[in-house]
Motif scaffolding. Structure first.
Motif, PDB file in Angstrom:
ATOM      1  N   LEU A  38       3.601 -10.847   8.296  1.00  0.00           N
ATOM      2  CA  LEU A  38       2.715 -11.101   7.158  1.00  0.00           C
ATOM      3  C   LEU A  38       3.386 -11.891   6.042  1.00  0.00           C
ATOM      4  CD1 LEU A  38       0.817  -7.727   6.991  1.00  0.00           C
ATOM      5  CD2 LEU A  38      -0.078  -9.949   7.657  1.00  0.00           C
ATOM      6  N   GLN A  40       5.070 -14.348   6.383  1.00  0.00           N
ATOM      7  CA  GLN A  40       4.910 -15.774   6.684  1.00  0.00           C
ATOM      8  C   GLN A  40       3.467 -16.236   6.457  1.00  0.00           C
ATOM      9  OE1 GLN A  40       7.874 -17.075   7.750  1.00  0.00           O
ATOM     10  NE2 GLN A  40       8.668 -14.998   7.637  1.00  0.00           N
ATOM     11  N   LEU A  41       2.534 -15.303   6.590  1.00  0.00           N
ATOM     12  CA  LEU A  41       1.117 -15.695   6.607  1.00  0.00           C
ATOM     13  C   LEU A  41       0.406 -15.596   5.278  1.00  0.00           C
ATOM     14  CD1 LEU A  41      -0.111 -13.998   9.913  1.00  0.00           C
ATOM     15  CD2 LEU A  41       0.068 -16.438   9.479  1.00  0.00           C
ATOM     16  N   THR A  42       0.901 -14.749   4.395  1.00  0.00           N
ATOM     17  CA  THR A  42       0.122 -14.465   3.191  1.00  0.00           C
ATOM     18  C   THR A  42       0.783 -15.053   1.951  1.00  0.00           C
ATOM     19  OG1 THR A  42       1.286 -12.433   2.798  1.00  0.00           O
ATOM     20  CG2 THR A  42      -0.650 -12.284   4.154  1.00  0.00           C
ATOM     21  N   ALA A  43      -0.029 -15.192   0.930  1.00  0.00           N
ATOM     22  CA  ALA A  43       0.480 -15.755  -0.325  1.00  0.00           C
ATOM     23  C   ALA A  43       1.009 -14.624  -1.192  1.00  0.00           C
ATOM     24  CB  ALA A  43      -0.641 -16.497  -1.033  1.00  0.00           C
ATOM     25  N   GLY A  44       2.179 -14.110  -0.839  1.00  0.00           N
ATOM     26  CA  GLY A  44       2.829 -13.082  -1.650  1.00  0.00           C
ATOM     27  C   GLY A  44       2.117 -11.748  -1.688  1.00  0.00           C
ATOM     28  N   GLN A  45       1.287 -11.490  -0.701  1.00  0.00           N
ATOM     29  CA  GLN A  45       0.550 -10.228  -0.689  1.00  0.00           C
ATOM     30  C   GLN A  45       1.023  -9.295   0.416  1.00  0.00           C
ATOM     31  OE1 GLN A  45      -2.102  -9.316  -3.077  1.00  0.00           O
ATOM     32  NE2 GLN A  45      -0.660 -10.797  -3.907  1.00  0.00           N
ATOM     33  N   LYS A  48       0.952  -5.435  -0.327  1.00  0.00           N
ATOM     34  CA  LYS A  48      -0.420  -4.896  -0.381  1.00  0.00           C
ATOM     35  C   LYS A  48      -0.982  -4.773   1.032  1.00  0.00           C
ATOM     36  CE  LYS A  48      -5.140  -5.922  -1.709  1.00  0.00           C
ATOM     37  NZ  LYS A  48      -5.725  -5.564  -0.436  1.00  0.00           N
ATOM     38  N   ILE A  49      -0.752  -5.803   1.833  1.00  0.00           N
ATOM     39  CA  ILE A  49      -1.333  -5.804   3.178  1.00  0.00           C
ATOM     40  C   ILE A  49      -0.668  -4.749   4.057  1.00  0.00           C
ATOM     41  CG2 ILE A  49      -1.759  -7.213   5.232  1.00  0.00           C
ATOM     42  CD1 ILE A  49      -2.121  -9.606   3.357  1.00  0.00           C
ATOM     43  N   ASP A  52      -2.259  -1.511   3.078  1.00  0.00           N
ATOM     44  CA  ASP A  52      -3.616  -1.415   3.646  1.00  0.00           C
ATOM     45  C   ASP A  52      -3.560  -1.174   5.147  1.00  0.00           C
ATOM     46  OD1 ASP A  52      -4.929  -1.844   1.255  1.00  0.00           O
ATOM     47  OD2 ASP A  52      -5.033  -4.010   1.498  1.00  0.00           O
ATOM     48  N   LEU A  53      -2.715  -1.954   5.814  1.00  0.00           N
ATOM     49  CA  LEU A  53      -2.637  -1.872   7.273  1.00  0.00           C
ATOM     50  C   LEU A  53      -2.172  -0.489   7.715  1.00  0.00           C
ATOM     51  CD1 LEU A  53      -2.780  -3.540   9.944  1.00  0.00           C
ATOM     52  CD2 LEU A  53      -0.360  -3.985   9.664  1.00  0.00           C
TER      53      LEU A  53
ATOM     54  N   ILE B  62      -8.401  -3.479   4.359  1.00  0.00           N
ATOM     55  CA  ILE B  62      -7.735  -4.254   5.405  1.00  0.00           C
ATOM     56  C   ILE B  62      -8.624  -5.452   5.801  1.00  0.00           C
ATOM     57  CG2 ILE B  62      -8.553  -2.844   7.379  1.00  0.00           C
ATOM     58  CD1 ILE B  62      -5.046  -4.342   7.095  1.00  0.00           C
ATOM     59  N   ASP B  65      -8.031  -8.082   3.314  1.00  0.00           N
ATOM     60  CA  ASP B  65      -6.753  -8.759   3.586  1.00  0.00           C
ATOM     61  C   ASP B  65      -6.931  -9.821   4.674  1.00  0.00           C
ATOM     62  OD1 ASP B  65      -5.610  -7.041   1.783  1.00  0.00           O
ATOM     63  OD2 ASP B  65      -4.901  -5.634   3.293  1.00  0.00           O
TER      64      ASP B  65
END
Lengths: 268, 298
Positions: A38, A40-45, A48-49, A52-53, B62, B65
């Motif tokens: 993540l 690599q994939l997200t903009a600094g989140q 948080k992800i 959530d995950l 999620i 996200d």
């Protein structure tokens, strides 16, 4: 009480034998892999992800275990015919139901506790490797203890799903029990809409039926505090108590109903 | 009997390895023979964010996200396409879904607004959608002064509406959580009008206060663009001076250096030489510079 605990311990041991702990390995691997991908994939989140995950995976895995083990609690005993020898012992039907229920609930809670430890482990690692200036932008610390409130309410939800699966399995086939349990789970997440059907243009009669269904089915929405805890917002003790208390009452109703139905079944 | 068992087990192992190698080999052949299917257009299966919120059965966070990752990937991959193929029309719906599923997804509002307002071809050039997204954020979190700052910024930078920008800053400054520089910023925007100074103040504030590194980086790039713009403002008269003397525009910086008008090849803040058009004499940041294209105006 001893009989209930003996039964509960039996279910707990059975679940270990049925390789329930394997899902914990899956959970840990999923979180660790996600934490690296993540970024690599997200903009600094990524934090948080990951939060959530982890909570979503813990909930989903718990629900699957609760449904597929819950429906077999009674059915397995009947299928193996071990129910006859069990009920010939000094065990009442209500003890049988409660013991089986508690056994699976213990399994789920132990499962959830281990998942929470793995979850905090991954988050602690992320917190440790994140530069201080990036952490300033976080709404809450990666290892925020508030996240435990979400785990606690997931546990309450799993207790309800287990009770539902057990209830349906006392009078139905395993397939139908699974379908019905999942149906009530889905309805539980829609129930806020059932209460406000008139806002969707429903007639007063339909709206009244919707409201009746709303009270008949447990409302699972208050148990979902993931968004709040992930964003560092407060979840009050009052909310926790009310949400848990309401679901606790539904669980009690389901266990009593399960006992009533199970008592009518002839195993002589 | 034991020998038979051993040979059977060995046979199973051989079968396992041979079949696995065959499966991998077939897969390799397939990969080489067929082109991977890529849809010609993005498809959004569920268009209503409200319906999606119900469909995800409590897994809102999620799901938000996933939509956020999809929005970032969509923006990035579209930006990399050839100019004539760029279509950012799904960006706003993706951000709308993200923020409906998780109404407190702060970065989705703030960074989403920046992405939406970015001018074509680097973005959809939709400041109106950026404002809509920020207004949604304000409805969900009325105490977030940052959304007012961002909305004012979009008005000021992309729509060039200083009055509307100042209005957003004033509204934001009335919040108890607002920093004390927001009110003076409104006055500065109104007073400076089209001057670069106000723009510089805005980007500097964003570079210092933005919660996310991406936003801070964007702000720093904008400040570099302002620097580049100021330097171009100084270089252009030099090129014009060369024209007055040689009756033609220079073809390269070396000619201007030899004429003694500048001491070395002028570089933009990222270290890339400025581009010089020999036909019109216009000085611009080079196309291979990360600062290209400059947004002229305020």
């Amino acid at each position: 009480m001893t009989a209930v605990l003996v039964l509960a311990r039996g279910v707990f041991k059975d679940s270990i034998r049925d390789r329930v702990p394997y899902n914990l390995v899956f959970f840990a691997v999923l979180l660790m892999a996600a934490s690296f991908l993540l970024a690599q994939l997200t903009a600094g989140q990524d934090v948080k992800i990951i939060k959530d995950l982890g909570l979503a995976a813990a909930s989903l895995m718990g629900v699957l275990i609760a449904v597929f083990f819950g429906i077999g609690l009674v059915a397995k005993e009947v299928e193996r015919r071990s129910i006859y020898s069990l009920l010939s012992k000094p065990i009442t039907r209500s003890q049988f139901i409660v013991g089986k229920y508690l056994g699976l609930v213990f399994t789920l809670i132990a499962n959830l506790a281990v998942m929470a430890i793995a979850y905090y482990g991954v988050l602690a690692f992320l917190e440790w490797q994140t530069p201080a200036n990036v952490k300033l932008g976080w709404e809450a610390a990666a290892t925020d203890p508030m996240l435990l409130k979400a785990f606690a309410l997931i546990g309450v939800e799993l207790m309800l799903v287990t009770a539902l699966a057990l209830f349906f399995s006392t009078f139905s086939t395993t397939f139908l029990s699974a379908a019905l349990t999942i149906a009530v789970y889905v309805i539980g997440h829609f129930s806020d809409d059932l209460r406000t059907l008139e806002s969707f243009g429903a007639s007063p009669a339909v709206a009244m039926i919707g409201r009746a269904l709303y009270y008949a089915f447990p409302n699972l929405a208050p148990l979902n505090v993931t968004a709040a805890v992930v964003h560092g917002q407060a979840v009050t003790a009052q909310h926790m108590l009310l949400a848990s208390g309401s679901i606790g009452l539904y669980v009690a109703v389901l266990l009593v109903a399960s006992t009533l139905i199970f008592e009518r079944r002839d195993f002589k | 009997m034991a020998t038979q068992d051993r040979s059977r087990r060995a046979l199973h192992w051989i079968a396992f390895v041979v079949l696995l190698v065959a499966a991998i080999g077939t897969q390799t052949v397939i990969n080489g023979a067929f082109e991977r299917f890529t849809p010609t257009q993005e498809v959004q299966w569920v268009r209503s964010p409200g319906v999606m919120r119900r469909l995800v059965l409590g897994f809102n966070s999620i799901a938000a996200d996933i939509y956020w990752i999809r929005a970032v990937q969509y923006y990035g991959s579209t930006k990399l396409l050839k100019a004539e193929e760029k279509d950012y029309s799904f960006l706003f719906p993706l951000l709308d879904h993200t923020t409906t599923l998780d109404p407190r997804f702060n970065i989705a509002y703030r960074f989403g607004a920046i992405l939406l307002s970015e001018g074509y071809p680097n973005g959809p050039g939709r400041p109106d959608e950026a404002i809509t997204l920020l207004e949604k954020g304000i409805r969900e979190s009325p105490d977030k002064w940052e959304y007012y700052l961002d909305a004012g910024f979009v008005e000021y930078w992309w729509r060039r509406d200083t009055k509307a920008a100042a209005d957003w800053f004033v509204r934001g400054s009335k919040l108890s959580t607002a920093p004390n520089w927001l009110q003076p910023l409104a006055a500065s925007v109104l007073a400076e009008g089209g001057d670069q100074l106000a723009a510089r103040v805005l980007w500097t504030q964003l570079a210092q206060t933005a919660e996310q590194e991406w936003m801070r980086r964007t702000a720093r790039t904008r400040l570099q663009q302002l620097d580049a713009e100021a330097v171009i403002g100084q270089l252009q008269p030099i090129v014009n001076t060369f024209y007055d003397k040689a009756n033609r525009f220079p073809t390269e910086w070396d000619e201007i250096i030899r004429a003694g008008l500048v001491r070395g090849i002028p570089l933009d803040p990222t270290g890339v030489p400025y581009a010089l058009d020999p036909v019109s004499g216009a000085v611009e940041v080079a196309k291979d510079s990360t600062l290209y294209p400059l947004r002229r105006g305020l």
